[in-house]
Design an enzyme around this catalytic site. Structure first.
Site, PDB file in Angstrom:
ATOM      1  CG  HIS A 140      -0.334   0.012   2.345  1.00  0.00           C
ATOM      2  ND1 HIS A 140       0.022  -1.034   3.186  1.00  0.00           N
ATOM      3  CD2 HIS A 140       0.138   1.365   3.225  1.00  0.00           C
ATOM      4  CE1 HIS A 140       0.635  -0.716   4.451  1.00  0.00           C
ATOM      5  NE2 HIS A 140       0.740   0.908   4.424  1.00  0.00           N
ATOM      6  CB  ALA A 141       0.861   4.566  -1.376  1.00  0.00           C
TER       7      ALA A 141
END
Length: 139
Positions: free
Chosen positions: A54-55
């Site tokens: 994820h970011a």
């Protein structure tokens, strides 16, 4: 134009200690460039597990393998780097909008994460294609 490693510097924290053992102190706004608001750690993963994926829109993190080893793949959508976290005095800063995958955990790995925000699930981008659309639209 800055490189990915300019955005995501690797820190080498001062190692203190004597014949009794080693000590590493990390103070917010001194040893790292933010106030620590959240601490969490991952353990019990193995070499086949991929964490992260994820970011974050707002959060900045420092990742430190305080025991064992792991790897971190980071990308800003254009450039990619793989960082080996194999010393408890070494950490990598991951700013907002950098995708991260943590993997190749040794059996004794404990990956400590320091964050500058409290948890907010709404600021996570968990789909890589969505992430690429967002970062490429801001260019």
């Amino acid at each position: 134009m800055s490189s990915l490693l300019d955005k995501c510097p690797v820190f080498s924290f001062k190692e203190l200690g004597d014949e009794r053992g080693n000590l590493i102190v990390i103070e917010g706004n001194q040893d790292i460039p933010f106030e620590i608001k959240r601490v969490f750690y991952m353990y019990g993963s193995d070499a086949t597990v991929v964490r992260g994926q994820h970011a974050n829109k707002c959060s900045t993190f420092i990742l430190i393998n305080v025991a064992g080893t792991s790897k971190v793949r980071i990308t800003d959508g254009n450039e990619e780097q793989i960082i080996n976290l194999d010393k408890p005095k070494t950490g990598i800063l991951i700013p907002p909008m950098v995708w991260k995958d943590m993997y190749d955990f040794s059996p004794d790995s404990v990956l400590l994460v320091l964050a500058d925000t409290h948890y907010d699930g709404n600021e996570y981008i968990r789909n890589y294609d969505d992430y690429l659309k967002i970062v490429n639209s801001s260019i």
